[in-house]
Design a protein around this motif. Structure first.
Motif, PDB file in Angstrom:
ATOM      1  N   THR A  99       0.853  -1.177   0.000  1.00  0.00           N
ATOM      2  CA  THR A  99       0.000   0.000   0.000  1.00  0.00           C
ATOM      3  C   THR A  99       0.881   1.216   0.000  1.00  0.00           C
ATOM      4  O   THR A  99       1.984   1.216   0.531  1.00  0.00           O
ATOM      5  CB  THR A  99      -0.908   0.044   1.240  1.00  0.00           C
ATOM      6  OG1 THR A  99      -0.093   0.172   2.384  1.00  0.00           O
ATOM      7  CG2 THR A  99      -1.755  -1.208   1.350  1.00  0.00           C
ATOM      8  N   ARG A 127      -6.369   4.060  -5.967  1.00  0.00           N
ATOM      9  CA  ARG A 127      -5.034   4.326  -5.423  1.00  0.00           C
ATOM     10  C   ARG A 127      -3.965   4.506  -6.495  1.00  0.00           C
ATOM     11  O   ARG A 127      -2.792   4.675  -6.176  1.00  0.00           O
ATOM     12  CB  ARG A 127      -4.588   3.223  -4.441  1.00  0.00           C
ATOM     13  CG  ARG A 127      -5.462   3.076  -3.214  1.00  0.00           C
ATOM     14  CD  ARG A 127      -4.876   2.066  -2.232  1.00  0.00           C
ATOM     15  NE  ARG A 127      -4.756   0.745  -2.835  1.00  0.00           N
ATOM     16  CZ  ARG A 127      -5.737  -0.147  -2.854  1.00  0.00           C
ATOM     17  NH1 ARG A 127      -6.910   0.129  -2.312  1.00  0.00           N
ATOM     18  NH2 ARG A 127      -5.551  -1.328  -3.401  1.00  0.00           N
ATOM     19  N   LYS A 187      -4.627   8.673  -7.867  1.00  0.00           N
ATOM     20  CA  LYS A 187      -3.515   9.295  -7.151  1.00  0.00           C
ATOM     21  C   LYS A 187      -2.525   9.995  -8.080  1.00  0.00           C
ATOM     22  O   LYS A 187      -1.889  10.981  -7.695  1.00  0.00           O
ATOM     23  CB  LYS A 187      -2.769   8.233  -6.328  1.00  0.00           C
ATOM     24  CG  LYS A 187      -1.674   8.809  -5.441  1.00  0.00           C
ATOM     25  CD  LYS A 187      -1.093   7.742  -4.528  1.00  0.00           C
ATOM     26  CE  LYS A 187      -0.014   8.342  -3.616  1.00  0.00           C
ATOM     27  NZ  LYS A 187       0.568   7.324  -2.702  1.00  0.00           N
TER      28      LYS A 187
END
Length: 259
Positions: free
Chosen positions: A8, A99, A103
């Motif tokens: 992550t 993500r 992002k």
């Protein structure tokens, strides 16, 4: 394809997306063709099309190969784009939404602006064969909309996570105007940060009309790319995007393409 483990961006710690054994079996099935699905080779797509002007290389004559990168963009993508620009190599990027696209929107724009093919790897890397049709549609529509908003062009290609696909996935892809693209070369870069090993694995598997699977989210991958490009060029390969590999044919929605 995303590995069974993924870091992550927030914590940098690994998490399990699926059991290691299951992921290995899925990868083996996808790579060996044992998944039981018809696939179309790039040469077949070319042979079925009429003569036409296209692309930067005629892959009916040239020894073509396609570099593809899954699961980005990431913090490594800017350096990768620098390398590709320096060496004048086009690539195909199968992007994740959650993500990643959300992002790094500026990197999505840059990929398109610099002539790369921008495609989908789903929104959240869910295994599509476990989902209902409406859920598959959602996984594909969300990144499509974001990519179109950022680049002005709606993706026509997708890569199913872990290469897992079936008739239901084909049907949804056909409805959405998307073809599925698998691969013939994998460095398994999700298992190592050794750039020399990644390069060695790619070179050992490379062949004409090959589709190379890499992931720019892993630290060892981008440093391996210059050596891969240089070594393959020495062998006479010409780098193309997946659409250029198929030209003058075009990817047909609902079909699966793999050398």
């Amino acid at each position: 394809m995303l590995s069974p483990t993924k870091k992550t961006k927030k914590t940098g710690t690994p998490f399990r997306a699926a059991g290691t054994f299951s992921a290995a079996v899925a990868l083996a099935l996808a790579l060996t063709g044992c998944a039981g699905h018809d696939t179309t080779a790039p040469s077949s797509a070319r042979a079925a099309a009429a003569q036409a002007r296209f692309g930067t290389a005629d892959c009916r004559q040239a020894k073509c190969i396609a570099l593809t990168f899954d699961a980005g963009p990431s913090e490594n993508s800017a350096r990768l784009l620098d390398i590709l620009k320096e060496r004048q190599v086009p690539a195909t990027f199968f992007l994740l939404g959650k993500r990643h696209i959300e992002k790094y929107p500026e990197l999505v724009r840059r990929m398109a602006d610099e002539g790369h093919e921008v495609a989908s790897h789903t929104w959240d890397h869910k295994i599509l064969t476990r989902l209902k049709p409406a859920e598959i549609r959602e996984e594909l529509e969300r990144p499509n909309k974001e990519i179109e908003r950022l680049t002005g062009r709606r993706p026509t290609l997708m890569r199913p996570p872990q290469g897992r696909t079936d008739d239901t996935v084909h049907d949804v892809c056909r409805e959405l105007g998307m073809a599925e693209v698998l691969w013939s070369v994998t460095a398994k870069d999700y298992t190592t940060n050794d750039s020399a090993l990644i390069q060695k694995r790619v070179l050992a598997q490379a062949s004409r009309d090959g589709i190379i699977l890499l992931h720019d989210i892993y630290d060892g991958t981008v440093p391996a790319v210059p050596g891969i490009i240089d070594a393959l060029r020495e062998r006479g390969y010409v780098f193309v995007t997946v659409p250029q590999l198929l030209a003058p044919g075009k990817a047909e929605p609902g079909k699966v393409y793999r050398p």
